[in-house]
Scaffold this motif. Structure first.
Motif, PDB file in Angstrom:
ATOM      1  N   VAL A 229       0.783  -1.257  -0.196  1.00  0.00           N
ATOM      2  CA  VAL A 229       0.165  -0.317   0.111  1.00  0.00           C
ATOM      3  C   VAL A 229       1.073   1.457  -0.023  1.00  0.00           C
ATOM      4  O   VAL A 229       2.067   1.691   0.736  1.00  0.00           O
ATOM      5  N   ALA A 230       0.685   2.283  -0.938  1.00  0.00           N
ATOM      6  CA  ALA A 230       1.710   3.321  -1.160  1.00  0.00           C
ATOM      7  C   ALA A 230       0.835   5.004  -0.475  1.00  0.00           C
ATOM      8  O   ALA A 230      -0.636   4.769  -0.723  1.00  0.00           O
ATOM      9  N   GLY A 231       0.977   5.607  -0.160  1.00  0.00           N
ATOM     10  CA  GLY A 231       0.437   6.287   0.677  1.00  0.00           C
ATOM     11  C   GLY A 231      -0.849   6.411   1.736  1.00  0.00           C
ATOM     12  O   GLY A 231      -1.433   6.949   1.515  1.00  0.00           O
ATOM     13  N   ARG A 232      -0.131   5.389   2.395  1.00  0.00           N
ATOM     14  CA  ARG A 232      -1.377   4.691   3.264  1.00  0.00           C
ATOM     15  C   ARG A 232      -0.785   4.791   4.952  1.00  0.00           C
ATOM     16  O   ARG A 232      -0.745   3.524   5.592  1.00  0.00           O
ATOM     17  N   ASP A 233      -0.381   6.075   5.251  1.00  0.00           N
ATOM     18  CA  ASP A 233       1.156   5.622   6.161  1.00  0.00           C
ATOM     19  C   ASP A 233      -0.291   5.338   7.542  1.00  0.00           C
ATOM     20  O   ASP A 233       0.392   5.272   8.592  1.00  0.00           O
ATOM     21  N   ASP A 234      -1.306   6.475   7.249  1.00  0.00           N
ATOM     22  CA  ASP A 234      -2.531   6.308   8.369  1.00  0.00           C
ATOM     23  C   ASP A 234      -2.926   5.181   8.388  1.00  0.00           C
ATOM     24  O   ASP A 234      -2.857   4.370   9.808  1.00  0.00           O
ATOM     25  N   LEU A 235      -2.589   4.064   7.704  1.00  0.00           N
ATOM     26  CA  LEU A 235      -2.972   2.568   8.612  1.00  0.00           C
ATOM     27  C   LEU A 235      -2.125   1.806   9.790  1.00  0.00           C
ATOM     28  O   LEU A 235      -1.926   1.178   9.486  1.00  0.00           O
ATOM     29  N   VAL A 236      -0.462   3.040   9.415  1.00  0.00           N
ATOM     30  CA  VAL A 236       0.190   1.841  10.585  1.00  0.00           C
ATOM     31  C   VAL A 236       0.223   1.923  11.800  1.00  0.00           C
ATOM     32  O   VAL A 236       0.253   0.448  12.501  1.00  0.00           O
ATOM     33  N   PRO A 237      -1.061   2.471  12.144  1.00  0.00           N
ATOM     34  CA  PRO A 237      -1.906   2.534  14.315  1.00  0.00           C
ATOM     35  C   PRO A 237      -2.395   0.691  13.865  1.00  0.00           C
ATOM     36  O   PRO A 237      -2.039  -0.083  14.379  1.00  0.00           O
ATOM     37  N   ALA A 238      -3.007   0.548  13.156  1.00  0.00           N
ATOM     38  CA  ALA A 238      -4.255   0.050  12.880  1.00  0.00           C
ATOM     39  C   ALA A 238      -3.052  -1.733  12.097  1.00  0.00           C
ATOM     40  O   ALA A 238      -3.477  -2.782  13.193  1.00  0.00           O
ATOM     41  N   TYR A 239      -2.314  -1.690  11.652  1.00  0.00           N
ATOM     42  CA  TYR A 239      -0.697  -3.061  11.148  1.00  0.00           C
ATOM     43  C   TYR A 239      -0.581  -3.119  12.192  1.00  0.00           C
ATOM     44  O   TYR A 239      -0.290  -4.661  12.568  1.00  0.00           O
ATOM     45  N   LEU A 240      -0.009  -2.278  13.226  1.00  0.00           N
ATOM     46  CA  LEU A 240       0.011  -2.917  14.481  1.00  0.00           C
ATOM     47  C   LEU A 240      -0.301  -3.838  15.179  1.00  0.00           C
ATOM     48  O   LEU A 240      -0.146  -4.131  15.566  1.00  0.00           O
ATOM     49  N   ASP A 241      -1.910  -3.570  15.575  1.00  0.00           N
ATOM     50  CA  ASP A 241      -2.685  -3.958  16.585  1.00  0.00           C
ATOM     51  C   ASP A 241      -2.753  -5.038  15.785  1.00  0.00           C
ATOM     52  O   ASP A 241      -2.662  -6.124  16.336  1.00  0.00           O
TER      53      ASP A 241
ATOM     54  N   PHE B 100       8.364   0.986  14.108  1.00  0.00           N
ATOM     55  CA  PHE B 100       9.548   0.046  14.004  1.00  0.00           C
ATOM     56  C   PHE B 100       9.658  -1.292  16.049  1.00  0.00           C
ATOM     57  O   PHE B 100       9.878  -1.973  15.544  1.00  0.00           O
ATOM     58  N   SER B 101      10.274   0.138  16.466  1.00  0.00           N
ATOM     59  CA  SER B 101      10.702  -0.835  17.431  1.00  0.00           C
ATOM     60  C   SER B 101       9.797  -1.164  18.391  1.00  0.00           C
ATOM     61  O   SER B 101       8.917  -2.303  19.242  1.00  0.00           O
ATOM     62  N   ARG B 102       8.199  -0.824  17.770  1.00  0.00           N
ATOM     63  CA  ARG B 102       7.022  -1.473  18.355  1.00  0.00           C
ATOM     64  C   ARG B 102       7.301  -2.459  17.567  1.00  0.00           C
ATOM     65  O   ARG B 102       5.803  -3.371  18.588  1.00  0.00           O
ATOM     66  N   LEU B 103       6.770  -3.134  16.474  1.00  0.00           N
ATOM     67  CA  LEU B 103       6.672  -4.212  15.753  1.00  0.00           C
ATOM     68  C   LEU B 103       7.998  -5.375  16.436  1.00  0.00           C
ATOM     69  O   LEU B 103       7.795  -6.601  16.037  1.00  0.00           O
ATOM     70  N   VAL B 104       9.422  -4.652  16.745  1.00  0.00           N
ATOM     71  CA  VAL B 104       9.971  -5.872  17.216  1.00  0.00           C
ATOM     72  C   VAL B 104       9.753  -6.123  18.320  1.00  0.00           C
ATOM     73  O   VAL B 104      10.276  -7.241  18.838  1.00  0.00           O
ATOM     74  N   ARG B 105       9.167  -4.930  19.493  1.00  0.00           N
ATOM     75  CA  ARG B 105       8.758  -5.769  20.565  1.00  0.00           C
ATOM     76  C   ARG B 105       8.155  -7.395  20.421  1.00  0.00           C
ATOM     77  O   ARG B 105       7.751  -7.817  21.111  1.00  0.00           O
ATOM     78  N   THR B 106       6.769  -6.060  19.618  1.00  0.00           N
ATOM     79  CA  THR B 106       5.161  -7.649  19.394  1.00  0.00           C
ATOM     80  C   THR B 106       6.647  -8.967  18.333  1.00  0.00           C
ATOM     81  O   THR B 106       5.895  -9.814  19.348  1.00  0.00           O
TER      82      THR B 106
END
Length: 384
Positions: free
Chosen positions: A36-48, A81-87
């Motif tokens: 997905v391009a230009g959809r950084d708004d989805l990052v929090p939902a992706y991490l969840d 990225f840090s949150r993704l790593v911890r998970t």
């Protein structure tokens, strides 16, 4: 021992995991990956969603290799990225001596980011360079300059990371001399690993549509062959081991994660479009990032495709993956691992390929010849 019993006996929990990060600044026209391009708004939902999907493992699963692919993992902000790593490391702790690869875009890398990656424990960067020619990068719709590749390699090597460099050849209008200069610059940077891929036109990409309209003209087969053969010879002369159809490594620097795929090993995976192979079950998550998010955040399975392979199917896949490796398939080891003899599965086809000069068989080992390397993708359907 039956084939089913043999495979069951050697089945063990996977020791590899792949995490798909779909975010990109721009969706390149040749790319057929889940992006997905230009959809950084989805990052929090992706991490969840990654947190929830991995929690369904119920217990942590230690691994030897971890691979963050995409998309562009380095597109994430350091905090994300840090949150993704911890998970991920909570559910997939890394064994001693692990290999952890992160795919990176040269336009994203900075001294600060590289330092953070090292502190997280990353050991290897796979840098999507593709080319050192401005006009070729523009054609491929890449968003970095040639200078950014060299700087990225310098930063990574300076921080002690191993570097794998991706390169593409046989783009429309490219000459053999163009590619020779391109790969020569890659070799001068002295990475530990180089992946060299001929450009393919995948259905569903804008490049496919442009070719259909004759806006792009594919390189002719003879030129592609010349480029590939020159690549093999040049990288071999430069000290790289040609160990898989498209992959070359310094001694001791092969991709351990990809070697697991090619040897038929199992692997966990999470994220949109991610594919896993566990206990003989092959599953692929929804390729649409938004569909993936919707399912996982609603507590529903994100799996779009599921297939349980029977012992013969598993053995055939192992044969094909093994033949992609330059060392080929050792008959005795293959039978021990699968319960099937190679000739029992595909004796007629293999004998035909030997007669055609595409395979060589000394009675102990079957492997691709130079001519076989050039047409290997067309061989696999018959072996399945």
């Amino acid at each position: 021992m039956t084939a089913a019993a043999t495979i069951a006996a050697v089945d063990a929990p996977p020791r590899a995991v792949y995490i798909h990060v779909p975010f990109c600044r721009h969706h390149c026209g040749y790319c057929n990956f889940t992006v997905v391009a230009g959809r950084d708004d989805l990052v929090p939902a992706y991490l969840d969603a990654i947190e929830r999907e991995l929690s369904w493992l119920e217990t942590p699963r230690e691994v030897d290799t971890l691979y963050f692919g995409g998309g562009t993992p380095t597109r994430l902000a350091i905090d994300d990225f840090s949150r993704l790593v911890r998970t991920v490391r909570n559910w997939h702790p890394l064994a001693a001596g692990n290999e952890w690869t992160v795919e990176a875009n040269p336009a994203d890398l900075s001294a600060g980011l590289v330092e953070a990656l090292v502190q997280f424990g990353v050991t290897r960067l796979s840098i999507g360079g593709q080319s050192f020619r401005v006009e070729k990068l523009k054609l491929l719709e890449r968003d970095h300059a040639p200078e950014a590749i060299a700087e990225s390699v310098r930063l990574a090597r300076g921080a002690g990371l191993d570097v794998s460099l991706d390169m593409i050849f046989a783009t429309p209008g490219e000459t053999l001399a163009d590619w020779q200069r391109d790969l020569g610059e890659a070799i001068e940077l002295a990475p530990e690993h180089i992946s060299a891929y001929g450009l393919t036109f995948e259905r569903g990409t804008t490049f496919w549509n442009r070719r259909e309209k004759r806006d792009l003209v594919e390189s002719d087969e003879e030129l592609q062959r010349e480029m590939y053969e020159w690549t093999i010879d040049e990288l071999s002369s430069a000290g790289f081991e040609h160990y898989e159809v498209s992959n070359f490594a310094r001694p001791g620097k092969r991709s351990r994660h990809n070697e697991n795929y090619w040897s038929g090993g199992g692997y966990y995976a999470a994220g949109p479009g991610a594919a896993r192979y566990v206990d003989g079950m092959r599953e692929t998550n929804h390729r649409s990032t938004t569909t993936y998010l919707k399912h996982v955040l609603a507590g529903e399975s994100p799996v779009a495709e599921r297939e349980r392979l029977n012992p013969e199917q598993r053995a055939r896949e192992r044969l094909i993956f093994g033949l992609r490796r330059l060392e080929g398939v050792h008959r005795a080891a293959f039978q021990s691992a699968t319960g099937f003899e190679i000739d029992q599965l595909a004796g007629r086809e293999l004998r035909r390929y030997v007669q055609m000069g595409l395979l060589q068989d000394d009675g102990h080992r079957v492997c691709l010849t130079r001519d076989g390397l050039l047409v290997s993708d067309a061989m696999w359907p018959e072996l399945l």
